[in-house]
Design an enzyme around this catalytic site. Structure first.
Site, short mmCIF file in Angstrom:
data_model
loop_
_atom_site.label_atom_id
_atom_site.label_comp_id
_atom_site.label_asym_id
_atom_site.label_seq_id
_atom_site.Cartn_x
_atom_site.Cartn_y
_atom_site.Cartn_z
N PHE A 1 0.90 -1.29 -0.14
CA PHE A 1 0.36 -0.05 0.12
C PHE A 1 1.13 1.09 0.26
CE2 PHE A 1 -3.42 3.16 1.07
CZ PHE A 1 -4.75 2.99 1.10
N ALA B 1 0.03 -2.00 5.15
CA ALA B 1 0.59 -1.69 7.18
C ALA B 1 0.29 -2.51 8.30
CB ALA B 1 0.80 -0.29 7.19
N TYR B 2 -1.31 -2.92 7.65
CA TYR B 2 -2.29 -3.31 8.42
C TYR B 2 -1.33 -4.70 9.32
CZ TYR B 2 -5.80 -5.33 12.01
OH TYR B 2 -6.39 -5.30 12.49
N THR C 1 3.63 3.46 4.51
CA THR C 1 3.05 4.34 5.44
C THR C 1 1.57 4.54 4.89
OG1 THR C 1 5.13 4.94 3.09
CG2 THR C 1 3.58 7.00 3.18
N THR D 1 -11.12 9.58 7.25
CA THR D 1 -11.84 9.29 8.94
C THR D 1 -11.50 9.29 9.74
OG1 THR D 1 -11.85 6.73 7.49
CG2 THR D 1 -13.81 8.07 6.96
N HIS E 1 -9.99 6.05 10.62
CA HIS E 1 -9.45 4.84 9.94
C HIS E 1 -8.01 5.23 10.16
CE1 HIS E 1 -8.73 1.24 8.51
NE2 HIS E 1 -8.35 1.59 6.61
N ARG F 1 9.63 12.33 3.03
CA ARG F 1 10.11 11.52 4.64
C ARG F 1 11.01 10.03 4.19
NH1 ARG F 1 7.22 14.81 7.03
NH2 ARG F 1 7.46 15.94 8.39
N1 INI Z 1 -2.45 0.52 4.52
C1 INI Z 1 -1.61 1.34 4.51
O1 INI Z 1 0.06 0.77 4.51
N2 INI Z 1 -1.67 2.69 4.54
C2 INI Z 1 -2.57 3.88 4.24
O2 INI Z 1 -2.94 4.86 4.10
C3 INI Z 1 -4.36 2.77 4.34
N3 INI Z 1 -5.26 3.69 4.38
O3 INI Z 1 -4.80 4.78 4.66
O4 INI Z 1 -6.16 2.40 4.29
C4 INI Z 1 -3.55 0.87 4.67
N4 INI Z 1 -4.74 0.41 4.39
C5 INI Z 1 -4.83 -1.61 3.87
C6 INI Z 1 -4.69 -1.73 5.48
O5 INI Z 1 -3.25 -1.68 6.34
C7 INI Z 1 -4.74 -3.12 5.47
O6 INI Z 1 -4.25 -3.90 4.41
C8 INI Z 1 -6.04 -3.61 4.74
O7 INI Z 1 -7.31 -2.81 6.02
C9 INI Z 1 -6.61 -4.76 5.22
O8 INI Z 1 -6.70 -5.46 6.23
#
Ligand code: INI
Length: 159
Positions: free
Chosen positions: A22, A57-58, A81, A87, A89, A128
């Protein structure tokens, strides 16, 4: 008096990098900065660097935990990133990721370096990742090398 002042002498270390797809174009610049430092300053060979791409990132904490539990790596660098949207989130995922990573560090005693940008907008993220505010991937790799060295020093000197 015993003082541990670390160097970057870590050439035989194995390092894993967990990186999110992402916002990939920003993360690739972070990765480039990290690899450059690991190889040029840390003298780490290609064979000793493992890169794991994850969707976002999640997903970084789970994969980081698996790698940390394997005990194959002297340090793990996390790169991603997270950019603020309209929102809440942003707050939820960044807080959860950072607290999960902190838990993994203390549970596994492996240095896990936070190279995850959390920014208000894309411009801050670009700045950055190799532009006017430096490159967080470089900082993350330097921190990884330093942490490996500190831990080696503590273990070797039985402090
Ligand atoms: N994942 C990121 O790495 N950066 C973000 O800014 C982001 N936003 O904005 O939603 C993001 N979302 C995806 C998340 O990391 C998961 O992959 C997804 O929710 C599936 O679990």
């Amino acid at each position: 008096m015993k003082i541990i002042n670390s160097t970057f002498n870590t050439s035989n270390s194995t390092i894993a990098i967990v990186i999110s797809r992402f916002n990939e174009f920003i993360n690739k610049s972070l990765l480039k900065g990290s690899i450059d430092i690991l190889k040029r300053i840390g003298k780490i060979s290609d064979n000793n660097i493992t890169i794991v791409w994850v969707p976002g990132a999640y997903e970084i904490p789970l994969i980081t935990q698996l790698l940390a539990n394997s005990k194959k790596y002297k340090a793990i660098i996390t790169l991603g990133t997270i950019i603020k949207g309209e929102t809440k989130h942003f707050e939820y995922i960044s807080n959860s990721i950072i607290s999960n990573i902190s838990n993994i560090i203390l549970k596994t005693e492996i240095p896990i370096i936070l190279g995850i940008l959390t920014t208000n907008n894309i411009e801050q993220a670009i700045n950055r990742s190799g532009c006017k505010s430096g490159n967080k991937g470089i900082d993350a790799a330097l921190n990884a090398l330093e942490m490996i060295n500190i831990i080696n020093n503590i273990k070797n000197k039985n402090i």
